[in-house]
Scaffold this active site. Sequence first.
Site, PDB file in Angstrom:
ATOM      1  N   ASP A 171      14.040 -61.847  25.276  1.00  0.00           N
ATOM      2  CA  ASP A 171      15.118 -60.854  25.373  1.00  0.00           C
ATOM      3  C   ASP A 171      15.477 -60.400  23.980  1.00  0.00           C
ATOM      4  O   ASP A 171      16.569 -60.628  23.493  1.00  0.00           O
ATOM      5  CB  ASP A 171      16.336 -61.489  26.063  1.00  0.00           C
ATOM      6  CG  ASP A 171      17.510 -60.537  26.159  1.00  0.00           C
ATOM      7  OD1 ASP A 171      17.263 -59.337  26.088  1.00  0.00           O
ATOM      8  OD2 ASP A 171      18.650 -61.008  26.289  1.00  0.00           O
ATOM      9  N   PRO A 223      17.546 -56.420  34.432  1.00  0.00           N
ATOM     10  CA  PRO A 223      16.621 -57.105  33.513  1.00  0.00           C
ATOM     11  C   PRO A 223      16.072 -56.179  32.439  1.00  0.00           C
ATOM     12  O   PRO A 223      15.784 -55.000  32.695  1.00  0.00           O
ATOM     13  CB  PRO A 223      15.507 -57.600  34.442  1.00  0.00           C
ATOM     14  CG  PRO A 223      16.168 -57.754  35.773  1.00  0.00           C
ATOM     15  CD  PRO A 223      17.172 -56.641  35.845  1.00  0.00           C
ATOM     16  N   CYS A 224      15.928 -56.733  31.245  1.00  0.00           N
ATOM     17  CA  CYS A 224      15.459 -55.939  30.106  1.00  0.00           C
ATOM     18  C   CYS A 224      14.026 -56.281  29.726  1.00  0.00           C
ATOM     19  O   CYS A 224      13.571 -55.887  28.653  1.00  0.00           O
ATOM     20  CB  CYS A 224      16.380 -56.155  28.910  1.00  0.00           C
ATOM     21  SG  CYS A 224      16.415 -57.859  28.343  1.00  0.00           S
ATOM     22  N   ASN A 225      13.313 -57.026  30.571  1.00  0.00           N
ATOM     23  CA  ASN A 225      11.977 -57.517  30.212  1.00  0.00           C
ATOM     24  C   ASN A 225      11.052 -56.417  29.714  1.00  0.00           C
ATOM     25  O   ASN A 225      10.267 -56.621  28.791  1.00  0.00           O
ATOM     26  CB  ASN A 225      11.323 -58.204  31.417  1.00  0.00           C
ATOM     27  CG  ASN A 225      12.166 -59.315  31.983  1.00  0.00           C
ATOM     28  OD1 ASN A 225      13.338 -59.106  32.295  1.00  0.00           O
ATOM     29  ND2 ASN A 225      11.602 -60.503  32.133  1.00  0.00           N
ATOM     30  N   LEU A 244      11.931 -53.545  28.404  1.00  0.00           N
ATOM     31  CA  LEU A 244      12.596 -52.661  27.453  1.00  0.00           C
ATOM     32  C   LEU A 244      12.632 -53.230  26.048  1.00  0.00           C
ATOM     33  O   LEU A 244      12.764 -52.473  25.085  1.00  0.00           O
ATOM     34  CB  LEU A 244      14.043 -52.380  27.904  1.00  0.00           C
ATOM     35  CG  LEU A 244      14.245 -51.810  29.308  1.00  0.00           C
ATOM     36  CD1 LEU A 244      15.729 -51.560  29.559  1.00  0.00           C
ATOM     37  CD2 LEU A 244      13.452 -50.525  29.508  1.00  0.00           C
TER      38      LEU A 244
END
Length: 630
Positions: free
Chosen positions: A16, A589-591, A593
């Site tokens: 992250d 979720p930022c996976n 990005l």
Amino acid sequence: MDWTSDSEVNEEFEWDSDDEPTAAANPPTLPSEDILGPFNKACDAGPSRPALASNFMGMGFSEDMVLKAIKENGEGDSEAILETLLTYAAIEKSPRKLDHSPSDCSLASWGNNLDDDDDLCDVDDFEDETAEYHCDILKTAVYHHDMPSQCQKPDLESNIFQPFPWAIEGTTLFQFEEFNMDLSAEDKKLLTLVEMGFSTKEASAAIHRCGPNSSILELADSIHAAEIAEKFESHLEESTYTKDEPGNYIYGCSRGKKKRLAEETSSKKRRFLTENESSMISIPKPMVGYGIPNQRMPKICRKLPEPAIGPPYFYYENVALAPKGVWETISRFLYDIEPEFVDSKYFCAAARKRAYVHNLPIHDRFPLLPIPPKTIHEALPLTRKWWPSWDKRTQFNCLQTCIASAKLTDRIRKEVENYDDIPSLKTQQYVLNECRKWNLVWVGRHKVAPLEPDEIEMLLGFPRDHTRGGGISRTERYRSLGNSFQVDTVAYHLSVLKDMFPNGITLLSLFSGIGGAEVALHRLGIHLKTVVSVEISEVNRNILKSWWKQTNQTGTLIELVDVQQLSGDKLEQLISTFGGFDLVVGGSPCNNLTGSNRHHRDGLEGTHSSLFYDYFRILDLVKCIMGKNL
């Protein structure tokens, strides 16, 4: 080098990182006719030397290195080829080959692990280091026709070009006569950008926009953003968000505004993800949003678009340094509200660059008390005794979901122990780079260690032992904390709700995680009447449930598992039961990005980050159902 956690090495970590993107969404283009200068070509192409290889050789890479990179990546992905070439260049001049450099801990060892699942947590530091080595290795560079006749550098303060002392006047190629001269970091970045194919004017303007401390890839990203903004400026003025399109609608709202079916989300996604339709949202520096505690800010008048006005209030969070066009798309879906970009380093001792889209008031905010420590030594006073004078860090970088290995910290100890007093500059640079990447702290003479989970809890504003016990492993604690809100930052934004809801609040919490929003509201003294929490991780659900019991909450906690299964019928049932939601909060979720995700940084099209559209779908349904019931 084994850069995995030393506690649960068999588990996969989900990074992250948001410090910097690892690659621009539009990579630097290969040299073309308009940037190749007097030669009008990079180098001759022939039957045994394809044009693709010639272009890269024109950038200063050797033929063997270029052919090796093309063989490894194929001819169809110029971005991957360029990245591989830069890595080769870094390896050539890695610490392993420098005097007094740490043994078995160089960038070469990193290069051998390029295919590992773990990633660097401080992309900015690594990319700057790579750029420096790249500058050091390349002996020649194409002299672009738009550069002055005497090779010059821009004075960013006066906008006057000053000659480079090491340039050869009147030549089409300039050579580095000495590579150990004391060039400034700014000069090296300017030179690297020119070598990558950008003009001197573009490079100097990008440095002026982003600041001299920006990474090479951030500067390249800024140049492409400026090009796109200029190219499509007239088109963007016409590309407005149509609010009343023909089609199917659901729930007639009393305001007379028609609402689309949630199923139209996918068609809107395809339309707004096209680059030509994206207006460019710039990330401000400093990232203080509409203000931070104890800082005077100019009076801001924010007028929300009519579809954005509640009820309910909503609050959406994700990483600020997402791929190009992501925040434009998010803004368009969330009723054309521009993001508020905030770095949590103004609220605690760790950076956490985030963007927030919300329809909350922005005045009369107040911070949580007591004010958290803002520096490393204030937060961890016991480390001061062992902190070396040459480690100038005052704050941590973004707190990640995994930590450095015991092997790495042992290598650092052995390397520093080779010196009786102050290590060599090269060793200092190596150690500081690793400390920044992994947020290492000094815990003894020559000893560094990763932050412990309870220390991360404190930095993020959670109560002590919030993620401890109940069958939760150390690895799961790191993962859950790395994906959470920074409570003090979020609480500052949500503080405006305290006077608005004196009797308590009904909350719909999407992607609840370990309950960052719930903890923030509780610490603000806002009673949680009802919380409908939607979280797919059983570990995180257990953490939130345990906190709910430990803090003796008197409201109702309803736990759901999957946002994708939260339908309009279920929402109508919940709203009918509790009378509607006062606040819808969440961070999908930022996976796909984050800047550290080299392999699957697919933006909102990614498997995980596409769940943003479920946030919008649910929010839009809630607004419509509540509007119908007015």
